[in-house]
Design a protein around this motif. Structure first.
Motif, PDB file in Angstrom:
ATOM      1  N   GLU A  28       0.825  -1.206   0.000  1.00 51.69           N
ATOM      2  CA  GLU A  28       0.000   0.000   0.000  1.00 51.69           C
ATOM      3  C   GLU A  28       0.860   1.257   0.000  1.00 51.69           C
ATOM      4  O   GLU A  28       0.551   2.238  -0.684  1.00 51.69           O
ATOM      5  CB  GLU A  28      -0.936  -0.004   1.206  1.00 51.69           C
ATOM      6  CG  GLU A  28      -2.034  -1.040   1.101  1.00 51.69           C
ATOM      7  CD  GLU A  28      -2.948  -1.053   2.309  1.00 51.69           C
ATOM      8  OE1 GLU A  28      -2.972  -0.063   3.070  1.00 51.69           O
ATOM      9  OE2 GLU A  28      -3.655  -2.057   2.482  1.00 51.69           O
TER      10      GLU A  28
ATOM     11  N   THR B  28       1.927   9.192  -6.125  1.00 55.69           N
ATOM     12  CA  THR B  28       2.452  10.529  -5.823  1.00 55.69           C
ATOM     13  C   THR B  28       3.548  10.905  -6.807  1.00 55.69           C
ATOM     14  O   THR B  28       3.553  12.026  -7.333  1.00 55.69           O
ATOM     15  CB  THR B  28       2.987  10.580  -4.378  1.00 55.69           C
ATOM     16  OG1 THR B  28       1.935  10.229  -3.477  1.00 55.69           O
ATOM     17  CG2 THR B  28       3.523  11.954  -4.032  1.00 55.69           C
TER      18      THR B  28
ATOM     19  N   LEU C 164       0.830   4.085  -3.029  1.00 54.63           N
ATOM     20  CA  LEU C 164       0.614   5.505  -2.746  1.00 54.63           C
ATOM     21  C   LEU C 164       1.802   6.336  -3.217  1.00 54.63           C
ATOM     22  O   LEU C 164       1.630   7.392  -3.838  1.00 54.63           O
ATOM     23  CB  LEU C 164       0.371   5.728  -1.252  1.00 54.63           C
ATOM     24  CG  LEU C 164       0.186   7.175  -0.813  1.00 54.63           C
ATOM     25  CD1 LEU C 164      -1.053   7.776  -1.475  1.00 54.63           C
ATOM     26  CD2 LEU C 164       0.075   7.258   0.693  1.00 54.63           C
TER      27      LEU C 164
END
Length: 157
Positions: free
Chosen positions: A130, A138, A134
């Protein structure tokens, strides 16, 4: 038509490169149990020459030999490709100081993001981490935004 616009030099060499990178990370993980992100290579290499306790951690000293070989393979792989296809040498018009500033910013981002783009993008996404998912979202979002801003400002190399 869209594929020709996005990939004017074809797609096969991207597929081959992806398979080689993915295969290499799988081999490293299966033989060592360690994720093959590139940011740890620098820290483990510094364990050879730095007496600082940060670089003398067991995890860096225990894996530094194969990490140096892996890093040399990355550099030599690029050199072999360049020699084989005649694309060797400096291939950018970007000024050296911009590359330096960019490198420093990448280094800071690597520390803040707890890993590099290759570690998160190849190994982390591949393991459905996870944090890595993420981080990659980004990275991509910031890169797209930065490219749009730079293009709008008319900045050139």
């Amino acid at each position: 038509m869209l594929a020709e616009t996005l990939l004017p030099n074809g797609w096969v060499h991207y597929l081959l490169g992806g398979l080689l990178i993915g295969g290499g990370t799988v081999i490293i993980y299966l033989t060592t149990g360690i994720t093959a992100g590139a940011s740890t290579f620098l820290e483990s290499t510094l364990s050879y020459v730095s007496g600082q306790s940060r670089f003398q951690q067991y995890r860096f000293r225990a894996s530094r030999d194969w990490r140096v070989v892996f890093t040399l393979g990355i550099v030599l792989g690029g050199a072999v490709y360049g020699l084989a296809f005649g694309e060797f040498g400096w291939t950018t018009d970007v000024q050296w100081w911009r590359l330096l500033v960019g490198g420093v910013l990448v280094g800071v981002g690597t520390r803040l993001g707890k890993g590099c783009t290759s570690g998160h993008g190849v190994c982390g996404v591949g393991s459905l981490s996870e944090t890595s998912l993420l981080n990659v979202a980004t990275f991509v979002g910031i890169a797209i935004g930065t490219a749009q801003i730079v293009a709008a400002l008319g900045v050139s190399p």
